[in-house]
Write an enzyme that holds these catalytic residues in place. Structure first.
Site, mmCIF file in Angstrom:
data_model
loop_
_atom_site.group_PDB
_atom_site.id
_atom_site.type_symbol
_atom_site.label_atom_id
_atom_site.label_comp_id
_atom_site.label_asym_id
_atom_site.label_seq_id
_atom_site.Cartn_x
_atom_site.Cartn_y
_atom_site.Cartn_z
ATOM 1 C CE1 TYR A 136 0.332 8.941 -0.841
ATOM 2 C CE2 TYR A 136 -0.765 11.161 -0.563
ATOM 3 C CZ TYR A 136 0.169 10.304 -0.368
ATOM 4 O OH TYR A 136 1.230 10.825 0.358
ATOM 5 C CE LYS A 186 9.863 -4.116 -1.533
ATOM 6 N NZ LYS A 186 11.516 -4.086 -0.857
ATOM 7 C CG ASP A 218 14.141 -2.153 -0.454
ATOM 8 O OD1 ASP A 218 13.901 -1.744 -1.703
ATOM 9 O OD2 ASP A 218 14.314 -3.135 -0.070
ATOM 10 C CG ASP A 242 4.498 12.042 1.019
ATOM 11 O OD1 ASP A 242 4.306 13.302 1.320
ATOM 12 O OD2 ASP A 242 3.744 11.349 2.124
ATOM 13 C CG ASP A 246 8.594 14.988 4.243
ATOM 14 O OD1 ASP A 246 8.177 15.492 3.246
ATOM 15 O OD2 ASP A 246 8.203 15.083 5.312
HETATM 16 C C1 IPM Z 1 2.605 16.460 0.813
HETATM 17 C C2 IPM Z 1 1.840 16.095 2.045
HETATM 18 C C3 IPM Z 1 0.340 15.424 1.515
HETATM 19 C C4 IPM Z 1 0.622 14.120 0.826
HETATM 20 C C5 IPM Z 1 -0.578 15.295 2.574
HETATM 21 C C6 IPM Z 1 -0.746 16.493 3.457
HETATM 22 C C7 IPM Z 1 -1.975 14.869 1.813
HETATM 23 O O1 IPM Z 1 2.319 15.194 2.713
HETATM 24 O O2 IPM Z 1 2.211 17.290 -0.105
HETATM 25 O O3 IPM Z 1 3.839 16.100 0.830
HETATM 26 O O4 IPM Z 1 1.004 13.122 1.348
HETATM 27 O O5 IPM Z 1 0.779 14.175 -0.586
HETATM 28 MN MN MN Z 2 4.323 14.825 2.278
#
Ligand code: IPM
Ligand code: MN
Ligand code: NAD
Length: 352
Positions: A136, A186, A218, A242, A246
């Protein structure tokens, strides 16, 4: 209790408004809210997604309540002007290196998980995501190779101190939970990950009461849907964290449910300074329609009360009100229901 509120773009302001209603209903003595511009909204008004005055406001607050940033119309801007730089900039400038993303099954919601109910029911995990390093924040760019082909590149790296400090956060979190820590990397391919693993093993020496295991990312993605109940605390780098968070949200039921705390080392008169935000983004596909689920934002406010203000009682009250609303069948479109943003906020407030 100075709280800087940065609602941002898309559904950010919609869900943040409900979190603020919940906070205001608690009538906490000495709570002061002030609002600042971030993201595309800030770019339109000030020409920058993270204006200096916003950053100053954050620095002078005890905590930041953040909505979401992002606007497809800004995807063509130079990277340093894109809305996402607001949240990345706040994380970097405020040294918020530890991102806590809890994911736990909610009773009554098992049928909404993307997994089978009996698998989903066992979820009770905490992702500890490193937030200030990795690919990042490395050098990046695009260039044209000698043969004329365009190439994009991003530098992935972790220094040992960066790994050490997030490892300590994760081990301490595991001590306060079920004593199990999974470090996700990884290391079979990446040098960055091999160093990560070596340092996590070194830090483990300080925590003989925590059972540490290592998993390639993975496999971790696979295990997270095969048997999420096996995870207690998961510690991982910025990019893997990240993605896995999700994924974890859909194991619970919706991305509209997962809150997060981004913490550093700075202490205020009240607790640890932190930034609190849903894990979801600005959801341009449903923005402006009053359809977003504000629960992740409301639960982020609860995390703020817990970590930055030592208000465990009120934090737990908010979490119980959300859980009860879900158990009573209050569902937004993300959970197959018809309740709108405001209606969900009302339902949580009634139960509070
Ligand atoms: C999160 C988002 C951010 C990240 C983006 C918007 C930069 O996806 O907070 O999970 O990748 O950290
Ligand atoms: Mn995110
Ligand atoms: P997203 O999280 O915004 O949306 C993904 C999907 O989930 C969409 O279909 C959306 O409608 C749905 N969704 C998300 N939150 C919801 C909620 N509370 N209630 C109901 N449905 C919800 O991810 P994306 O579409 O990949 O990104 C959109 C923008 O947000 C991009 O500009 C991205 O960079 C940004 N983003 C910002 C943050 C942040 O501010 N921390 C986090 C993630 C993405």
């Amino acid at each position: 209790m100075k709280i800087a509120v940065f609602a941002g773009d898309g559904i950010g302001p919609e869900v943040t408004a409900e979190a603020l209603r919940v906070l205001e209903a608690l009538r906490l003595p000495g709570m002061v809210l002030f609002e600042g511009d971030v993201g595309a909204a800030a770019w339109h008004r000030h020409g920058h997604p993270l204006p200096a005055e916003t950053l100053e406001m954050a620095g002078s607050a005890d905590a930041v309540l953040f909505g979401a940033v992002g606007d497809p119309l800004c995807d063509g801007l130079d990277r340093h002007l894109r809305p996402e730089q607001a949240v990345l900039g706040l994380r970097a400038e405020l040294d918020l290196f530890a991102n806590l993303r809890p994911a736990a099954a909610m009773p009554g919601l098992e049928d909404m998980s993307a997994l089978r109910p009996e698998v989903a029911r066992a979820i009770d995990l905490l992702i500890v995501r490193e937030l200030n390093g990795d690919v990042y924040f490395g050098d990046k760019g695009t260039r044209t190779l000698d043969d004329g082909r365009r190439q994009g590149w991003d530098m992935m790296s972790y220094a040992e101190d960066e790994v050490r400090r997030i490892a300590h956060v994760a081990f301490r979190a595991a001590q306060g939970r079920r004593g199990q820590l999974t470090s996700v990397d990884k290391a079979n391919v990446l040098e960055t990950s091999q160093l990560w693993r070596d340092v996590v093993i070194e830090v483990a020496g300080d925590y003989p009461d925590v059972a540490l295991n290592h998993m390639y990312v993975d496999n971790a993605a696979m295990q997270l849907v095969r048997d999420p109940g096996r995870f207690d605390v998961v510690v991982t780098g910025n990019l893997f964290g990240d993605i896995l968070s999700d994924q974890a949200s859909m194991c619970v039921g919706s991305i509209g449910l997962l809150a997060s705390a981004s913490l550093g080392e700075r202490q205020t008169a009240h607790g640890t300074f932190g930034l609190y935000e849903p894990i979801h983004g600005s959801a341009p596909d449903i923005a402006g329609q009053g359809r977003a689920n504000p629960m992740a934002a409301i639960l982020s406010a609860a995390m703020m009360l817990r970590h930055s203000f030592g208000r465990e009682g009120e934090a737990a009250r908010i979490e119980k009100a959300v859980a009860r609303a879900l158990a009573d069948g209050v569902r937004g479109g993300d959970l197959g229901g018809t309740a709108g943003t405001r209606g969900i906020g009302d339902a949580v407030l009634e139960r509070l």
